[in-house]
Design a protein around this motif. Structure first.
Motif, PDB file in Angstrom:
ATOM      1  N   ILE A 268      -0.182   0.056 -12.540  1.00  0.00           N
ATOM      2  CA  ILE A 268       0.410  -0.390 -11.524  1.00  0.00           C
ATOM      3  C   ILE A 268       1.880   0.549 -11.435  1.00  0.00           C
ATOM      4  N   ARG A 269       1.973   1.489 -10.718  1.00  0.00           N
ATOM      5  CA  ARG A 269       3.371   2.062 -10.626  1.00  0.00           C
ATOM      6  C   ARG A 269       3.802   2.138  -9.208  1.00  0.00           C
ATOM      7  N   ALA A 270       5.061   1.672  -8.828  1.00  0.00           N
ATOM      8  CA  ALA A 270       5.598   1.561  -7.499  1.00  0.00           C
ATOM      9  C   ALA A 270       6.181   3.119  -7.376  1.00  0.00           C
ATOM     10  N   HIS A 271       6.592   3.676  -6.103  1.00  0.00           N
ATOM     11  CA  HIS A 271       7.422   4.823  -5.880  1.00  0.00           C
ATOM     12  C   HIS A 271       7.877   4.420  -4.656  1.00  0.00           C
ATOM     13  N   GLY A 272       9.159   4.169  -4.596  1.00  0.00           N
ATOM     14  CA  GLY A 272       9.920   4.247  -3.231  1.00  0.00           C
ATOM     15  C   GLY A 272       9.933   2.973  -2.592  1.00  0.00           C
ATOM     16  N   HIS A 273      10.395   2.888  -1.346  1.00  0.00           N
ATOM     17  CA  HIS A 273      10.776   1.564  -0.718  1.00  0.00           C
ATOM     18  C   HIS A 273      10.017   1.582   0.831  1.00  0.00           C
ATOM     19  N   ALA A 274       9.308   0.309   0.960  1.00  0.00           N
ATOM     20  CA  ALA A 274       8.648   0.275   2.157  1.00  0.00           C
ATOM     21  C   ALA A 274       9.215  -0.982   2.941  1.00  0.00           C
ATOM     22  N   ILE A 275       9.212  -0.834   4.185  1.00  0.00           N
ATOM     23  CA  ILE A 275       9.693  -2.037   4.972  1.00  0.00           C
ATOM     24  C   ILE A 275       8.563  -2.158   6.294  1.00  0.00           C
ATOM     25  N   GLU A 276       8.427  -3.558   6.753  1.00  0.00           N
ATOM     26  CA  GLU A 276       7.418  -3.475   7.705  1.00  0.00           C
ATOM     27  C   GLU A 276       8.283  -4.460   8.864  1.00  0.00           C
ATOM     28  N   VAL A 277       8.262  -4.288  10.199  1.00  0.00           N
ATOM     29  CA  VAL A 277       8.488  -5.257  11.102  1.00  0.00           C
ATOM     30  C   VAL A 277       7.282  -5.212  12.064  1.00  0.00           C
ATOM     31  N   ARG A 278       7.205  -6.579  12.948  1.00  0.00           N
ATOM     32  CA  ARG A 278       6.129  -6.573  13.758  1.00  0.00           C
ATOM     33  C   ARG A 278       6.707  -6.546  15.029  1.00  0.00           C
ATOM     34  N   LEU A 279       6.011  -5.679  15.929  1.00  0.00           N
ATOM     35  CA  LEU A 279       6.565  -5.720  17.300  1.00  0.00           C
ATOM     36  C   LEU A 279       5.656  -6.732  18.308  1.00  0.00           C
ATOM     37  N   TYR A 280       6.378  -7.617  18.767  1.00  0.00           N
ATOM     38  CA  TYR A 280       5.863  -8.786  19.562  1.00  0.00           C
ATOM     39  C   TYR A 280       6.142  -8.793  21.145  1.00  0.00           C
TER      40      TYR A 280
ATOM     41  N   GLU B  83       0.945  -1.153  -0.064  1.00  0.00           N
ATOM     42  CA  GLU B  83      -0.065  -0.150  -0.030  1.00  0.00           C
ATOM     43  C   GLU B  83       0.967   1.268  -0.010  1.00  0.00           C
ATOM     44  N   GLU B  84       1.957   1.258   0.712  1.00  0.00           N
ATOM     45  CA  GLU B  84       2.786   2.222   0.933  1.00  0.00           C
ATOM     46  C   GLU B  84       3.480   2.706  -0.347  1.00  0.00           C
ATOM     47  N   THR B  85       3.910   1.935  -1.301  1.00  0.00           N
ATOM     48  CA  THR B  85       4.391   1.932  -2.377  1.00  0.00           C
ATOM     49  C   THR B  85       3.712   2.413  -3.537  1.00  0.00           C
TER      50      THR B  85
END
Length: 662
Positions: free
Chosen positions: A328-340, A301-303
């Protein structure tokens, strides 16, 4: 578009769906278990209904109870989120029969992809690349052992009905196969009610790359680019990102086309994910298809600037896909981590308890937080212990990684232990920074990501003590009648000699005493033989700035009467407990004469018997807790005196399960 939608889930994903529905003007209906009556998804929804006890089988897995709420509230559609009933064919069919739209694929599509074995057979017919192995119906152990030999070692055993790493085992040689098969089948039965497995050739140093696909009821199927999920521990994703640092444009196109072909093979409608194993040479193989929204969908979603939950709602309502593939056009770089809520230093043991303090970074264009709990909520033993998802975005990957490090540094969880420090080390590790990590790297080199009980450097102690001293001095209120009185100072001034204070801090149950002279940001600090001159120290905006022996530094820091949270110059996190200035008497633990339950759970296997002579580290019991199996091992060599647990029994935390002879 729907007017009333029921969310058949809980926690973060329920809150996520509610936010999109609210933006679209859709009335939301939540369901909740006895354990979740005060949960955030209950408070966010327009209305919420109880559906049973705290165990998932008594509530969130009760399709009948959920459908009854949908009928009583006039829900036109049900969004299943992910997990629970999201890939349950029976529930999807029951929704259709009740005249309620299931916001997901058709039951037939779930059926086709719900079994890894059936999915592989189908993909084989549609020329989607497969890993060599066995995915047939014969599940006799002897026959499977023969197929394992034909496939060749090392190989992977996978639960045919599984996902999320449950029921998966790597087998390196023939002698390990029987025990690994039994363990995988047992875990699969507990997680999915199905003991069937498939066998696959194990690809050494593979990468895990998945493609987001979307289909509508008008025959359109597209992909929304890839997500790299190679940072894994025991098959559980730890860090996800897009775009993949490994894929070339040609590889991306080939894999995207294969993902779309896989979705078309099952006449797919809605959001799904086609997952691939990718070798070091770029060759890729179909692994499985998840017929639901994935936990890591926010990076897509973010890109792309899209709301995939909105797409799900529109497609389920009969609308065509909002965009075509070429749009469909992507822009930038996104990263996800999960806090457990988990303890990485104790084999990632899941935690539970009240969130006494929960600090997360403020949302911005570069930082997104998707959570399902707030400070004061309780992480229960009944569900996944995820606290929040942290998603960052920037134009290029290096900047996105730096955003991630900054965001993690702002996080603090007090109550159950958390994986924040582990994630911080992950975000700085060369294998992640260089984009070379493979799915087994964390398991092979886990010690590189754990802090352990190493003593902090003197400079770290001096910085923590400085922060504590500054915080102490903030509490002093001068007498208005005599604002210059030395008695109103917190610098330990005494008649006839220079003031001295002792700052006592503890870390990993080790006590440290730092002697301090001075005040107002200028101190001489001493710890053992080490000393440091601190000048110009200031504590503001969650950061400590000071000159330590003439070297100016700015370190992220937060401090109160009970703790000092500090990051050193290398980004390592330290959480010191502020202790009384007088010494304490340490107490020794019970030692190695017993094995206790580390948390509430169910005993699934008892391997120890009274009178057995065992070795240190030998597996004595296996318990199931918080959706995972935990092996409980002997703390020392010795003879078993008593065994208090039986197979199938539910035990409480701290219950003594096995005692050793003295």
């Amino acid at each position: 578009m729907f007017e009333r939608v029921l969310i058949a889930n809980r926690g973060e994903i329920a809150c996520r769906v509610i936010r999109t529905c609210r933006r679209l003007g859709i009335h939301t209906i939540a369901v909740y278990s006895d354990a979740d009556k005060d949960a955030q998804h209950v408070r966010l929804a327009d209305e919420a209904w109880p559906i049973g006890g705290p165990r998932p089988a008594d509530s969130y897995l009760r399709g009948d109870a959920i459908l009854e709420v949908a009928r009583r509230t006039g829900a036109q559609a049900i969004h299943p989120g992910y997990g629970f009933l999201s890939e349950n064919t029976g529930f999807a069919r029951a929704c259709v029969e009740a005249g309620i739209v299931f916001i997901g694929p058709k039951p037939e599509s779930i059926d086709a992809m719900g079994s890894k074995a059936a999915a592989k057979a189908l993909m084989e017919k549609h020329a989607v690349p497969l890993v060599p192995g066995y995915h047939g119906e014969n599940q006799e152990p002897a026959f499977l052992a023969e197929q394992a030999l034909k496939t060749g070692y090392p190989l992977m055993i996978k639960a045919a009905a599984g996902g999320g790493g449950k029921g998966m085992r790597i087998v390196r040689g023939e002698g390990e196969f029987a025990d690994a098969l039994a363990s995988a089948q047992r875990e699969s039965a507990n997680a999915f009610g199905d003991t069937r497995v498939i066998l696959e050739r194990y690809v050494d140093h593979p990468r895990h790359i998945e493609f987001q696909v979307f289909g509508d009821t008008h025959g359109n199927v597209i992909h929304l680019n890839e997500r790299e999920c190679s940072s894994q521990r025991r098959y559980q994703k730890v860090l996800e990102e897009t775009p993949s640092p490994f894929l070339t444009p040609a590889r991306r196109q080939a894999m995207g086309e294969a993902a779309v072909a896989a979705a078309k093979a099952v006449d797919y409608v809605g959001a799904g994910t086609v997952e691939f194993i990718v070798g070091a040479d770029g060759e890729f193989f179909f692994m499985e298809m998840n017929t639901r929204l994935q936990v890591e969908h926010p990076v897509t979603e973010e890109t792309l600037g899209l709301d995939l939950v909105e797409w799900q709602l529109r497609v389920a309502a009969g609308e065509p896909l909002p965009l075509k593939q070429e749009q469909i056009r992507a822009h930038g770089h996104a990263i996800e981590v999960r806090l457990y809520a988990e303890d990485p230093e104790q084999n990632f043991l899941p935690g539970s308890g009240k969130l006494v303090r929960l600090r997360l970074p403020a949302p911005s264009r570069h930082v997104r937080v998707d959570g399902g709990v707030v400070e004061g909520n309780t992480v229960t033993i009944f569900y996944d212990p995820m606290i929040a998802k942290l998603i960052v975005w920037d134009v290029e990957r290096p900047q996105a990684l730096e955003r991630l490090r900054e965001a993690l540094a702002q996080c603090e969880i007090v109550g159950p232990k958390s994986n924040i420090a582990f994630l911080e080390r992950l975000a700085r590790h060369p294998s992640v920074v260089e984009g070379t990590i493979d799915t087994g790297y964390l398991d092979r080199h886990l010690d590189q990501f754990l802090q352990g009980d190493a003593a902090p450097a003197d400079r770290v102690l001096f910085a923590a003590a400085t922060a504590a001293l500054l915080q102490e001095e903030r509490h002093v209120t001068p007498d208005p009648a005599d604002p210059h009185s030395p008695w109103a100072s917190a610098d330990a001034w005494r008649i006839g000699h220079a003031g001295k204070r002792v700052v006592a801090l503890s870390l990993h149950e080790q006590r440290y005493e730092i002697a301090a002279h001075g005040h107002a940001g200028d101190y001489r600090l001493e710890h053992g033989e080490a000393a440091c001159e601190v000048a110009g120290a200031r504590l503001e905006a969650d950061a400590l700035s000071a000159r330590f022996d003439g070297e100016a530094q700015r370190l992220p820091a937060r401090v109160d009467d009970t703790r000092v949270l500090l990051h050193d110059a290398a980004g390592r996190r330290y959480r010191f407990i502020r202790a009384p200035a007088f010494a304490w008497a340490s107490t020794e633990s019970a030692g190695g004469n017993q094995v206790v339950a580390p948390m509430p759970g169910r005993i699934v296997l008892v391997k120890a018997m009274v009178g057995d002579v065992v070795e240190e580290g030998q597996e004595l019991l296996v318990m199931e807790a918080m959706k995972m199996e935990l092996a409980l091992k002997a703390p020392r060599a010795g003879t078993i005196d008593s065994v208090s647990a039986t197979q199938g029994e539910f035990v409480e935390a701290e219950m003594v399960l096995v005692r050793f002879e003295s």
